[in-house]
Design a protein around this motif. Structure first.
Motif, PDB file in Angstrom:
ATOM      1  N   LEU A 573       0.852  -1.180   0.000  1.00  0.00           N
ATOM      2  CA  LEU A 573       0.000   0.000   0.000  1.00  0.00           C
ATOM      3  C   LEU A 573       0.895   1.240   0.000  1.00  0.00           C
ATOM      4  O   LEU A 573       2.114   1.141   0.163  1.00  0.00           O
ATOM      5  N   SER A 574       0.282   2.388  -0.158  1.00  0.00           N
ATOM      6  CA  SER A 574       1.068   3.616  -0.301  1.00  0.00           C
ATOM      7  C   SER A 574       1.920   3.925   0.926  1.00  0.00           C
ATOM      8  O   SER A 574       2.960   4.565   0.814  1.00  0.00           O
ATOM      9  N   GLN A 575       1.488   3.448   2.119  1.00  0.00           N
ATOM     10  CA  GLN A 575       2.265   3.701   3.330  1.00  0.00           C
ATOM     11  C   GLN A 575       3.359   2.671   3.547  1.00  0.00           C
ATOM     12  O   GLN A 575       4.066   2.703   4.560  1.00  0.00           O
ATOM     13  N   GLN A 605      -2.766   3.834  -3.134  1.00  0.00           N
ATOM     14  CA  GLN A 605      -3.819   4.011  -2.144  1.00  0.00           C
ATOM     15  C   GLN A 605      -3.347   3.482  -0.792  1.00  0.00           C
ATOM     16  O   GLN A 605      -2.477   2.610  -0.717  1.00  0.00           O
ATOM     17  N   SER A 606      -3.961   3.991   0.280  1.00  0.00           N
ATOM     18  CA  SER A 606      -3.544   3.599   1.628  1.00  0.00           C
ATOM     19  C   SER A 606      -4.441   2.532   2.243  1.00  0.00           C
ATOM     20  O   SER A 606      -4.232   2.135   3.388  1.00  0.00           O
ATOM     21  N   HIS A 607      -5.444   2.085   1.517  1.00  0.00           N
ATOM     22  CA  HIS A 607      -6.382   1.122   2.087  1.00  0.00           C
ATOM     23  C   HIS A 607      -6.874   0.149   1.009  1.00  0.00           C
ATOM     24  O   HIS A 607      -6.633   0.353  -0.185  1.00  0.00           O
ATOM     25  N   PHE A 661      -4.942  -1.977   8.632  1.00  0.00           N
ATOM     26  CA  PHE A 661      -4.652  -1.749   7.212  1.00  0.00           C
ATOM     27  C   PHE A 661      -4.986  -2.968   6.347  1.00  0.00           C
ATOM     28  O   PHE A 661      -5.008  -2.871   5.125  1.00  0.00           O
TER      29      PHE A 661
END
Length: 709
Positions: A573-575, A605-607, A661
């Motif tokens: 993911l983005s994080q 995306q983060s999710h 997440f």
């Protein structure tokens, strides 16, 4: 009869004869026997009868073949690399019977055991099963093989024959015809698609294909007419075709023969068998794959013999396949799972009955055949579970069912497996009758199964249910649950033919020192490599001969393996968090209204978001309990129901330990089931992730737009 002998017979539960009154007098001391009246002695006789009956009929636990607290043994002191506890040393099992070192040997053993006994069964709608005997199958295989040689095929594993048909007796006879003369087989199947089919025919250099229906011959002919498969020279049809099709074939230099014609040719040119050797190629099994061209896994006769023999070894004390046993064949013969089951049945002279070719009629076939052996995939067991739970509408009936399940599970925990208890007769008899009422053994494989479903069905069906794990590249299985171990949530210990280890995956924080990592397999059942594909062979087999599965496993303290993740389908993911979507999907399918789920993420995306197919047989009642009504399609569009489904999935995810997440933040409810026919599942019922992304790209964009607000 001496009193001590009678007591010993009672204790052993053997053939017990209750003594009469005069014998009882002789058993007792003379001073006591004189003081006893005849009625007292009759009372003693009645008590003895009841005691004998209880000892004879009492349920007995299955005796495990090893210590269930230590089902596998570390190799050279390394707890991350293990072998079966059933082996006396580190020499892996190659064969069980001295005379069964190839797939052909295993069938010939069945011929010696059963002879004129039934081997292959088939039926027409509304009719009973008809049977072909072992001797007849053996004779037809030799005749058909001789016909193949008369048409220019060469005996030996360098000759490859394609089989393009649904499960039916002729499929098995064609395969055995090839093995009779050491030829190899390439199974073909409908869902491959034109591009994959052309690739297989060319890379395997297939000149002859045996088909069941003219429609399949037409698809092969179309490729030939376009010049895509120049090496294909002959099609053998099991059923009649039109003159127009024959004319089309002649015009492009392709021969079409009827199976009967080829067999007649073989009868007039009968050849002596040329049996294969263990190291000879038996089958090139092309895995459908979720992306890219199919890979042809080269499986030898020795691979098949060692894998089958290992299962026989594990079951030898608890389930011996008998001549009267019968299996229902409906899982695709193009894949190794079904073929290995059939080899096991043939080796013992047992029977295999084929379904009619229509899955909607499978339950009718099962009721007619009354199988003792039932191979399944978890999806089918989930459907059976849902059917049972959906059939108990009233709270009282549900309470009785769940209490009966609890009592049977208590028996299972002590090792007792039976279908004749009070609860079986009162509650479970109709459930067992729906599957023929004769089941002794169920084997589930190919995908994870919920521990809840597995434990529930072990109780309700009253038969042995084993779970296995493996893949085509290790012939079929590499682990198998142990008799007597009726716990769930794992896939058992290594088969005696293979070693299994876990290796580090640092990027996913899995380390062999913790008993976790990528599952790797080495031994007699590991394939030779991919046909004419050195690059992908090197990706699967390392320099030391270990097969890297791409699955992530964890050794449990008692030496069994649990599948916990998947290495192949991971993304960030983005994080920067790594996501293994298949693990998350397996958790979410425990949600009552969820039939299928596809978890999707994007590195920008983060999710996560999800595409959910609700279970049509559960959704209406589940929605009604929440005050929501409507047709299936209307419910899938209902925003309140969508939120309720997402909330339930989130609760299930939390209970399973998913991190925040790893939880999906939005879902789309699809009324169209993911299936093989719509291209969203592989023939082994795995998600085609790229195809799912493409099919739902609009919904995925909308979900990310929604959840970003």
């Amino acid at each position: 009869m001496q009193f001590q002998d009678w007591l010993r017979s009672l204790r052993s539960g053997g053939g017990v004869r209750v003594p009469d009154v005069e014998e009882l007098r002789r058993f007792l001391p003379s001073s006591l026997s004189l003081s006893l009246s005849s009625s007292s002695l009759l009372g003693l006789g009645a008590l003895a009868s009841l005691t004998a009956y209880w000892l004879v009929t009492r349920p007995r636990p299955i005796r495990p073949p090893c210590d269930l607290h230590s089902q596998s043994i570390p190799i050279e002191g390394d707890p991350s690399c293990r072998r079966s506890a059933l082996l006396p040393d580190e020499t892996l099992l190659e064969f069980y019977y001295e005379d069964t070192r190839t797939a052909y040997d295993m069938f010939l053993r069945g011929v010696r055991v059963a002879g004129d006994g039934p081997c292959l069964g088939f039926r027409k709608a509304g009719e009973p099963y008809q049977w072909i005997s072992y001797n007849e199958v053996c004779e037809q295989a030799q005749v058909l093989g001789s016909g193949l040689l008369s048409r220019g095929c060469q005996p030996g594993p360098q000759q490859v024959i394609g089989i393009f048909a649904q499960n039916r007796p002729e499929w098995v006879i064609a395969e055995l015809a090839c093995y009779t003369f050491s030829m190899a087989v390439v199974p073909l199947y409908d869902t491959l698609g034109q591009e994959a089919m052309v690739h297989i025919l060319n890379i395997a250099e297939i000149s002859m294909v045996i088909c069941d229906k003219p429609e399949k011959a037409e698809s092969l002919l179309s490729n030939k007419e376009q010049g895509l498969t120049p090496g294909l020279g002959c099609i053998v049809l099991m059923t009649p075709c039109s003159d127009a099709l024959l004319e089309r074939a002649r015009n492009c230099g392709l021969d079409i023969l009827q199976l009967g014609q080829l067999m007649e040719l073989g009868r007039h040119n009968l050849r002596e068998p040329v049996p294969p050797k263990p190291e000879d190629l038996a089958v090139v099994c092309f895995t459908s794959g979720t992306t890219g061209k199919p890979k042809g896994a080269m499986i030898t006769h020795g691979n098949i013999a060692s894998n089958t023999s290992s299962v026989i070894k594990i079951l030898e004390g608890s389930f011996v396949i008998r001549q009267e046993d019968v299996s229902i064949s409906y899982l695709p013969l193009a894949h190794m799972f079904e073929r290995m089951i059939q080899v096991s049945m043939f080796c013992h002279g047992a029977r295999v009955g084929f379904y009619q070719g229509d899955l909607s009629l499978l339950m009718d076939d099962i009721k007619t055949l009354r199988p003792t052996f039932f191979p399944v995939v978890p999806r089918l067991l989930n459907r059976i579970y849902d059917k049972i739970m959906g059939s108990v509408g009233s709270p009282l009936r549900r309470a009785v069912l769940l209490y009966a399940v609890k009592r049977k599970q208590a028996e299972l925990s002590s090792g007792v497996v039976r279908n004749n208890s009070f609860w079986d007769k009162l509650v479970f008899s109709n459930i067992q009758a729906s599957l023929g009422g004769n089941l002794r053994f169920i084997l589930t494989a190919s995908a994870p199964i919920s521990p809840t479903v597995l434990s529930f069905l072990r109780a309700t069906l009253g038969c042995l249910i084993f779970e296995g794990y493996g893949q085509t590249e290790c012939t079929a299985g590499c682990t198998f649950s142990m008799p007597g171990d009726w716990t769930a949530g794992h896939v058992g210990a290594p088969l005696p033919c293979a070693m299994v280890k876990v290796s580090d995956i640092p990027e996913m924080n899995y380390f062999a020192s913790n008993g976790e990592g990528e599952i790797c397999i080495k031994g007699h059942s590991v394939f030779r490599g991919y046909l004419r594909d050195a690059q992908r062979t090197a990706e699967a087999l390392d320099a030391d001969g270990w097969l890297h599965t791409g699955d992530v496993g964890k050794w449990l303290p008692n030496g069994v393996l649990r599948i916990i993740d998947r290495k192949k389908h991971i993304f960030k993911l983005s994080q920067g968090e790594y996501i293994a979507p298949e693990k998350i999907e397996n958790v979410y399918t425990r949600s009552a209204p969820v039939l299928q789920v596809f978890v999707h993420g994007d590195s920008l995306q983060s999710h996560l978001i999800g595409i959910v197919v609700p279970d049509p047989e559960v959704l209406a009642q589940w929605a009604r309990e929440r005050g929501i009504v409507g047709s299936y399609e209307e419910l899938c569009r209902n925003p309140d129901l969508k939120k309720a489904v997402l909330d339930d999935m989130t609760v299930i995810g939390k209970e399973a330990g998913l991190k925040s997440f790893e939880q999906v933040k939005a879902v789309f409810l699809s009324s169209e089931v993911f299936s093989v026919s719509n291209g969203l599942l592989t023939p082994t019922l795995k998600s085609r992730r790229a195809a799912l992304c493409q099919a739902f790209q609009t919904q995925i964009r909308q979900l990310y737009g929604q959840s970003a607000l």
